[in-house]
Design a protein around this motif. Structure first.
Motif, PDB file in Angstrom:
ATOM      1  N   ALA A   1       0.837  -1.208   0.000  1.00 31.10           N
ATOM      2  CA  ALA A   1       0.000   0.000   0.000  1.00 31.10           C
ATOM      3  C   ALA A   1       0.867   1.251   0.000  1.00 31.10           C
ATOM      4  CB  ALA A   1      -0.939  -0.006   1.204  1.00 31.10           C
ATOM      5  N   ALA A   2       1.982   1.222   0.734  1.00 30.60           N
ATOM      6  CA  ALA A   2       2.876   2.381   0.766  1.00 30.60           C
ATOM      7  C   ALA A   2       3.510   2.627  -0.602  1.00 30.60           C
ATOM      8  CB  ALA A   2       3.954   2.183   1.824  1.00 30.60           C
ATOM      9  N   VAL A   3       3.927   1.552  -1.273  1.00 29.16           N
ATOM     10  CA  VAL A   3       4.526   1.693  -2.600  1.00 29.16           C
ATOM     11  C   VAL A   3       3.491   2.217  -3.594  1.00 29.16           C
ATOM     12  CG1 VAL A   3       5.488   0.387  -4.541  1.00 29.16           C
ATOM     13  CG2 VAL A   3       6.333  -0.019  -2.234  1.00 29.16           C
ATOM     14  N   LEU A   4       2.281   1.647  -3.557  1.00 29.64           N
ATOM     15  CA  LEU A   4       1.219   2.132  -4.447  1.00 29.64           C
ATOM     16  C   LEU A   4       0.885   3.593  -4.169  1.00 29.64           C
ATOM     17  CD1 LEU A   4      -1.317  -0.819  -4.723  1.00 29.64           C
ATOM     18  CD2 LEU A   4       0.180   0.087  -6.487  1.00 29.64           C
ATOM     19  N   GLN A   5       0.871   3.952  -2.890  1.00 29.91           N
ATOM     20  CA  GLN A   5       0.572   5.332  -2.520  1.00 29.91           C
ATOM     21  C   GLN A   5       1.625   6.272  -3.100  1.00 29.91           C
ATOM     22  OE1 GLN A   5       0.697   6.053   1.688  1.00 29.91           O
ATOM     23  NE2 GLN A   5       0.101   8.185   1.484  1.00 29.91           N
ATOM     24  N   LYS A   6       2.903   5.918  -2.977  1.00 31.04           N
ATOM     25  CA  LYS A   6       3.964   6.774  -3.513  1.00 31.04           C
ATOM     26  C   LYS A   6       3.893   6.868  -5.036  1.00 31.04           C
ATOM     27  CE  LYS A   6       7.370   6.588   0.068  1.00 31.04           C
ATOM     28  NZ  LYS A   6       8.425   7.550   0.245  1.00 31.04           N
ATOM     29  N   LEU A   7       3.635   5.723  -5.683  1.00 29.47           N
ATOM     30  CA  LEU A   7       3.535   5.733  -7.145  1.00 29.47           C
ATOM     31  C   LEU A   7       2.362   6.594  -7.613  1.00 29.47           C
ATOM     32  CD1 LEU A   7       4.253   2.007  -8.058  1.00 29.47           C
ATOM     33  CD2 LEU A   7       5.649   3.989  -8.641  1.00 29.47           C
ATOM     34  N   LEU A   8       1.233   6.433  -6.951  1.00 32.19           N
ATOM     35  CA  LEU A   8       0.053   7.202  -7.329  1.00 32.19           C
ATOM     36  C   LEU A   8       0.268   8.688  -7.070  1.00 32.19           C
ATOM     37  CD1 LEU A   8      -2.787   7.065  -8.454  1.00 32.19           C
ATOM     38  CD2 LEU A   8      -3.616   6.628  -6.152  1.00 32.19           C
ATOM     39  N   LYS A   9       0.903   9.013  -5.968  1.00 36.60           N
ATOM     40  CA  LYS A   9       1.188  10.417  -5.651  1.00 36.60           C
ATOM     41  C   LYS A   9       2.138  11.013  -6.686  1.00 36.60           C
ATOM     42  CE  LYS A   9       0.924  14.052  -3.076  1.00 36.60           C
ATOM     43  NZ  LYS A   9      -0.133  14.974  -3.432  1.00 36.60           N
ATOM     44  N   SER A  10       3.155  10.234  -7.094  1.00 37.52           N
ATOM     45  CA  SER A  10       4.080  10.707  -8.135  1.00 37.52           C
ATOM     46  C   SER A  10       3.353  10.912  -9.453  1.00 37.52           C
ATOM     47  CB  SER A  10       5.219   9.704  -8.328  1.00 37.52           C
ATOM     48  OG  SER A  10       6.006   9.616  -7.184  1.00 37.52           O
ATOM     49  N   ALA A  11       2.469   9.979  -9.804  1.00 31.52           N
ATOM     50  CA  ALA A  11       1.701  10.112 -11.046  1.00 31.52           C
ATOM     51  C   ALA A  11       0.804  11.346 -10.992  1.00 31.52           C
ATOM     52  CB  ALA A  11       0.869   8.854 -11.281  1.00 31.52           C
ATOM     53  N   LEU A  12       0.188  11.591  -9.841  1.00 30.77           N
ATOM     54  CA  LEU A  12      -0.656  12.785  -9.702  1.00 30.77           C
ATOM     55  C   LEU A  12       0.165  14.066  -9.809  1.00 30.77           C
ATOM     56  CD1 LEU A  12      -3.128  11.710  -6.877  1.00 30.77           C
ATOM     57  CD2 LEU A  12      -3.670  12.164  -9.269  1.00 30.77           C
ATOM     58  N   ASP A  13       1.361  14.059  -9.217  1.00 32.43           N
ATOM     59  CA  ASP A  13       2.227  15.237  -9.307  1.00 32.43           C
ATOM     60  C   ASP A  13       2.646  15.502 -10.754  1.00 32.43           C
ATOM     61  OD1 ASP A  13       2.025  15.591  -6.585  1.00 32.43           O
ATOM     62  OD2 ASP A  13       3.972  14.669  -6.135  1.00 32.43           O
ATOM     63  N   ILE A  14       2.988  14.437 -11.478  1.00 34.16           N
ATOM     64  CA  ILE A  14       3.379  14.586 -12.888  1.00 34.16           C
ATOM     65  C   ILE A  14       2.192  15.084 -13.710  1.00 34.16           C
ATOM     66  CG2 ILE A  14       4.044  13.277 -14.952  1.00 34.16           C
ATOM     67  CD1 ILE A  14       5.786  11.545 -13.072  1.00 34.16           C
ATOM     68  N   LYS A  15       1.006  14.531 -13.439  1.00 30.84           N
ATOM     69  CA  LYS A  15      -0.204  14.958 -14.149  1.00 30.84           C
ATOM     70  C   LYS A  15      -0.493  16.427 -13.884  1.00 30.84           C
ATOM     71  CE  LYS A  15      -5.119  13.917 -14.505  1.00 30.84           C
ATOM     72  NZ  LYS A  15      -5.863  14.924 -13.810  1.00 30.84           N
TER      73      LYS A  15
END
Length: 158
Positions: free
Chosen positions: A137-151
């Motif tokens: 969940a922590a890894v998914l959270q970081k990946l999703l947060k990075s994707a949102l920041d890039i978006k």
């Protein structure tokens, strides 16, 4: 993601929740009574152990609820949102709570010299599975947060 995949995951979440409810409601109290009858010197630990196990069910069901809501967001096409990041953080925190409660319970039983090897093995398996879920969940959270920041950065650029 195809609707069939999320439907399968929703069914899995529902069945897991139902099994844990049945386990907590019917099998666990009988098992505790049987263990107390077989080991009368540890019968005083029956209620604290049951309460501890029931306390771990609370964050478990909260995490299942967040997983269900996350699957709903995925189905509706809102997977890449701040809300999904929050759901993943809640799942990670619930897993951390379960880990804390199990470690405290195992230490309590070890201090009272009541830690049966079978209970220790079951506790370690649950701890390991919960730790895997927390890390995932922590890894998914970081990946999703990075994707949102890039978006967001791309949206501001265009």
């Amino acid at each position: 993601m195809k609707k069939g995949t999320t439907t399968f995951l929703k069914i899995a979440v529902f069945i897991i929740g139902l099994l844990v409810i049945v386990f907590c409601s019917f099998w666990l109290p009988g098992l505790a009574s049987e263990a107390a009858a077989m080991n009368p010197e540890y019968a005083y630990l029956k209620l604290p152990v049951l309460i501890g196990l029931y306390l771990t069910a609370i964050p478990f069901f909260l995490a299942l609820n967040r997983a269900w809501r996350l699957l709903n967001d995925i189905e509706s096409g809102n997977a890449f949102s701040e809300r999904s990041v929050i759901f993943l953080r809640h799942i990670k925190n619930c897993a951390g709570s379960i880990i804390f409660l199990y470690v405290a319970g195992i230490l309590l039983l070890a201090i009272n010299n009541a830690l049966h090897p079978g209970i220790a093995v079951a506790g370690v398996i649950i701890l390991f599975a919960t730790l895997v879920i927390a890390v995932f969940a922590a890894v998914l959270q970081k990946l999703l947060k990075s994707a949102l920041d890039i978006k967001e950065e791309n949206d501001l650029t265009v």
